[in-house]
Design a protein around this motif. Structure first.
Motif, PDB file in Angstrom:
ATOM      1  N   ALA A 102       0.815  -1.221   0.000  1.00 26.33           N
ATOM      2  CA  ALA A 102       0.000   0.000   0.000  1.00 26.33           C
ATOM      3  C   ALA A 102       0.847   1.269   0.000  1.00 26.33           C
ATOM      4  CB  ALA A 102      -0.923  -0.006   1.221  1.00 26.33           C
ATOM      5  N   ASP A 103       2.166   1.112  -0.092  1.00 25.95           N
ATOM      6  CA  ASP A 103       3.094   2.257  -0.121  1.00 25.95           C
ATOM      7  C   ASP A 103       2.950   3.148   1.114  1.00 25.95           C
ATOM      8  OD1 ASP A 103       4.235   1.564  -2.610  1.00 25.95           O
ATOM      9  OD2 ASP A 103       2.553   2.492  -3.668  1.00 25.95           O
ATOM     10  N   ILE A 104       2.845   2.519   2.274  1.00 31.32           N
ATOM     11  CA  ILE A 104       2.767   3.262   3.532  1.00 31.32           C
ATOM     12  C   ILE A 104       4.080   4.002   3.774  1.00 31.32           C
ATOM     13  CG2 ILE A 104       2.592   3.014   6.044  1.00 31.32           C
ATOM     14  CD1 ILE A 104      -0.062   2.687   4.556  1.00 31.32           C
ATOM     15  N   GLU A 105       3.998   5.245   4.192  1.00 25.84           N
ATOM     16  CA  GLU A 105       5.188   6.068   4.381  1.00 25.84           C
ATOM     17  C   GLU A 105       5.962   5.714   5.649  1.00 25.84           C
ATOM     18  OE1 GLU A 105       4.069  10.174   4.287  1.00 25.84           O
ATOM     19  OE2 GLU A 105       2.929   9.972   2.419  1.00 25.84           O
ATOM     20  N   HIS A 106       5.251   5.246   6.685  1.00 23.53           N
ATOM     21  CA  HIS A 106       5.907   5.087   7.987  1.00 23.53           C
ATOM     22  C   HIS A 106       5.131   4.070   8.814  1.00 23.53           C
ATOM     23  CE1 HIS A 106       7.297   7.290  11.947  1.00 23.53           C
ATOM     24  NE2 HIS A 106       7.956   6.160  11.753  1.00 23.53           N
ATOM     25  N   LEU A 107       5.820   3.096   9.410  1.00 19.98           N
ATOM     26  CA  LEU A 107       5.181   2.107  10.278  1.00 19.98           C
ATOM     27  C   LEU A 107       5.816   2.181  11.665  1.00 19.98           C
ATOM     28  CD1 LEU A 107       4.074  -1.480   9.330  1.00 19.98           C
ATOM     29  CD2 LEU A 107       5.029  -1.002  11.585  1.00 19.98           C
ATOM     30  N   ILE A 108       4.977   2.377  12.669  1.00 22.75           N
ATOM     31  CA  ILE A 108       5.425   2.456  14.071  1.00 22.75           C
ATOM     32  C   ILE A 108       5.021   1.161  14.764  1.00 22.75           C
ATOM     33  CG2 ILE A 108       5.225   3.745  16.233  1.00 22.75           C
ATOM     34  CD1 ILE A 108       4.359   6.171  14.397  1.00 22.75           C
ATOM     35  N   PHE A 109       6.002   0.444  15.280  1.00 24.65           N
ATOM     36  CA  PHE A 109       5.779  -0.893  15.832  1.00 24.65           C
ATOM     37  C   PHE A 109       6.158  -0.933  17.309  1.00 24.65           C
ATOM     38  CE2 PHE A 109       7.828  -5.093  16.719  1.00 24.65           C
ATOM     39  CZ  PHE A 109       6.667  -5.856  16.760  1.00 24.65           C
ATOM     40  N   PHE A 110       5.318  -1.593  18.110  1.00 21.63           N
ATOM     41  CA  PHE A 110       5.613  -1.769  19.529  1.00 21.63           C
ATOM     42  C   PHE A 110       6.201  -3.148  19.784  1.00 21.63           C
ATOM     43  CE2 PHE A 110       2.972   1.928  20.094  1.00 21.63           C
ATOM     44  CZ  PHE A 110       3.549   2.549  21.196  1.00 21.63           C
ATOM     45  N   LEU A 134      10.964  -6.159  10.061  1.00 20.51           N
ATOM     46  CA  LEU A 134      10.579  -4.780   9.745  1.00 20.51           C
ATOM     47  C   LEU A 134      11.794  -3.990   9.254  1.00 20.51           C
ATOM     48  CD1 LEU A 134       8.522  -2.498   9.704  1.00 20.51           C
ATOM     49  CD2 LEU A 134       8.886  -2.196  12.169  1.00 20.51           C
ATOM     50  N   ARG A 135      12.944  -4.195   9.885  1.00 23.53           N
ATOM     51  CA  ARG A 135      14.150  -3.482   9.464  1.00 23.53           C
ATOM     52  C   ARG A 135      14.544  -3.836   8.033  1.00 23.53           C
ATOM     53  NH1 ARG A 135      15.905  -5.110  14.896  1.00 23.53           N
ATOM     54  NH2 ARG A 135      15.769  -3.292  16.284  1.00 23.53           N
ATOM     55  N   TYR A 141      10.481   3.027   9.388  1.00 26.53           N
ATOM     56  CA  TYR A 141       9.904   2.442  10.602  1.00 26.53           C
ATOM     57  C   TYR A 141      10.420   3.163  11.837  1.00 26.53           C
ATOM     58  CZ  TYR A 141      14.455   0.250  11.377  1.00 26.53           C
ATOM     59  OH  TYR A 141      15.796   0.045  11.594  1.00 26.53           O
ATOM     60  N   THR A 142       9.647   3.036  12.910  1.00 31.33           N
ATOM     61  CA  THR A 142      10.081   3.426  14.254  1.00 31.33           C
ATOM     62  C   THR A 142       9.668   2.292  15.179  1.00 31.33           C
ATOM     63  OG1 THR A 142       9.731   5.781  13.799  1.00 31.33           O
ATOM     64  CG2 THR A 142       9.917   5.128  16.110  1.00 31.33           C
ATOM     65  N   ILE A 143      10.611   1.776  15.963  1.00 35.51           N
ATOM     66  CA  ILE A 143      10.319   0.700  16.903  1.00 35.51           C
ATOM     67  C   ILE A 143      10.374   1.258  18.323  1.00 35.51           C
ATOM     68  CG2 ILE A 143      11.075  -1.531  17.828  1.00 35.51           C
ATOM     69  CD1 ILE A 143      12.276  -2.129  15.050  1.00 35.51           C
ATOM     70  N   LEU A 144       9.284   1.093  19.051  1.00 34.30           N
ATOM     71  CA  LEU A 144       9.196   1.542  20.439  1.00 34.30           C
ATOM     72  C   LEU A 144       9.145   0.314  21.339  1.00 34.30           C
ATOM     73  CD1 LEU A 144       6.512   4.349  19.969  1.00 34.30           C
ATOM     74  CD2 LEU A 144       9.015   4.598  20.007  1.00 34.30           C
ATOM     75  N   ARG A 145       9.976   0.320  22.403  1.00 32.24           N
ATOM     76  CA  ARG A 145      10.090  -0.877  23.242  1.00 32.24           C
ATOM     77  C   ARG A 145       9.886  -0.540  24.727  1.00 32.24           C
ATOM     78  NH1 ARG A 145      15.121  -4.500  21.385  1.00 32.24           N
ATOM     79  NH2 ARG A 145      16.270  -2.944  22.588  1.00 32.24           N
ATOM     80  N   PRO A 146       8.624  -0.415  25.158  1.00 34.54           N
ATOM     81  CA  PRO A 146       8.363  -0.241  26.598  1.00 34.54           C
ATOM     82  C   PRO A 146       8.605  -1.559  27.327  1.00 34.54           C
ATOM     83  CG  PRO A 146       6.310  -0.426  25.396  1.00 34.54           C
ATOM     84  CD  PRO A 146       7.392  -0.422  24.364  1.00 34.54           C
ATOM     85  N   CYS A 147       8.593  -1.495  28.665  1.00 29.49           N
ATOM     86  CA  CYS A 147       8.835  -2.726  29.438  1.00 29.49           C
ATOM     87  C   CYS A 147       7.689  -3.045  30.396  1.00 29.49           C
ATOM     88  CB  CYS A 147      10.147  -2.631  30.209  1.00 29.49           C
ATOM     89  SG  CYS A 147      10.322  -1.186  31.271  1.00 29.49           S
ATOM     90  N   GLY A 148       6.695  -2.197  30.491  1.00 29.64           N
ATOM     91  CA  GLY A 148       5.557  -2.486  31.359  1.00 29.64           C
ATOM     92  C   GLY A 148       4.711  -1.245  31.574  1.00 29.64           C
TER      93      GLY A 148
END
Length: 330
Positions: A102-110, A134-135, A141-148
């Motif tokens: 779909a030619d998405i410009e940006h994917l943000i992944f948790f 994803l890489r 892309y932007t990868i966000l990694r919370p811990c809780g």
């Protein structure tokens, strides 16, 4: 901007939806059950029905939304009939491939903090593999990694203390830098139009790391009640995991028990945040602390309990004054 959010009905996802709408974005929520997403529609989001395990439904929804950005905050629930492998791996592969088409410009992944350190834990291994996939996808892309999240601590610690039930503490207490989902949502929404986050992975940590014993003590101080603590050796947890691996309908439980072993390992889940706040242009002083979060929770709950006790006493007193019209005077 048109933003396509997966997992919008979840604890974190709904906060992302709310914040994205508040900041003026056009939000499309991809959900399995529209009936459970009524509140998102009432907020102003557009609901699109589909399933991560049905690749065609993802691409169709993305094309309809004409979205520039995808935010994936979805996760398998323990009660889901589908396995973690089906949703958190194959489903995410489907989503990434649909975003490419779909030619998405940006994917943000948790993802999850330190996922690469626990290959023996299914959810952590899958999150790490999805990061790599994803890489290599070619997408921004932007990868966000919370811990809780703070929200999970209510059922784990606060409610058992208020209801005089046991709190289960497993293995060696792990220090975890929990965050409020509203603060995590700030990072996701800020990343939408922030090229400085493209191609990068960010650990997200709260103001400090807390062990189970420290959280219990904080809850005791705020509630004025003493906790009943039951300590469970890690060996019992491992035995339970082995037992649940034998039956297909308990596979999700087995995988969750494996993840529970991570938070009973005694390791520290925390990360420096100065550069992260600078990159996202967010104020670290605006981040909610666990003390503030639990103080607000216990204040509201204890006030409500007092109101209920007052109403019960009032009804009881009123009942004593009334004389039944069907009872004769002695």
């Amino acid at each position: 901007m048109n933003v396509f959010i997966v997992g919008g009905t979840g604890t974190l996802g709904r906060q992302i939806v709310r914040r994205a709408l508040d900041e003026g974005h056009h939000v499309y929520c991809f959900v399995r059950s529209p009936a459970k997403a009524t509140f998102l529609r009432e907020w102003g989001a557009t609901i699109l029905q589909g399933n991560l395990c049905a690749a065609d439904s993802i691409l169709e929804a993305l094309k309809y939304a004409k979205a520039a950005v995808v935010i994936d905050a979805s996760a398998t629930r323990p009660t889901d009939t589908l396995t973690i492998a089906a949703v958190d791996w194959q489903g995410k592969v489907n989503l990434i491939q649909a975003a490419q088409a779909a030619d998405i410009e940006h994917l943000i992944f948790f993802s999850i903090m330190r996922a690469q350190d626990y290959p023996q834990v299914p959810l952590m291994q899958i999150k790490h593999c999805t990061e790599d996939f994803l890489r290599e996808s070619g997408l921004n892309y932007t990868i966000l990694r919370p811990c809780g999240f703070f929200q999970g601590l209510i059922g784990q610690y606060a409610i058992p203390i208020l209801e005089n039930q046991s709190i289960w503490v497993l293995g060696e207490s792990t220090a975890i830098a929990y965050m409020d989902t509203q603060d995590v949502a700030k990072f996701a929404v800020r990343a939408i139009d922030r090229p400085a986050t493209y191609g990068k992975t960010f650990d997200l940590a709260g103001t400090r790391a807390w062990t189970a014993d420290e959280i219990i003590q904080l809850c005791e101080n705020l509630s004025g009640q003493q906790a009943k603590i039951t300590r469970l050796p890690i060996g019992v947890l491992r035995a339970a995991r082995q037992a649940t691996q034998w039956f297909q309908w308990t596979w999700n439980i087995s995988d969750r028990l494996a993840f529970t072993e991570v938070i009973a390992s005694g390791q520290v889940f925390n990360a420096p945040m100065e550069d992260v706040y600078r990159t996202f242009d967010l104020d670290p002083n605006a981040t909610l602390t666990l003390e503030e979060y639990l103080q607000d929770y216990f204040t509201r709950i204890l006030r409500k309990l007092k109101e209920l006790d007052y109403e019960k006493a009032k009804q009881k007193k009123s009942g004593r004054k009334k004389r039944s019209p069907f009872k004769s005077t002695p």
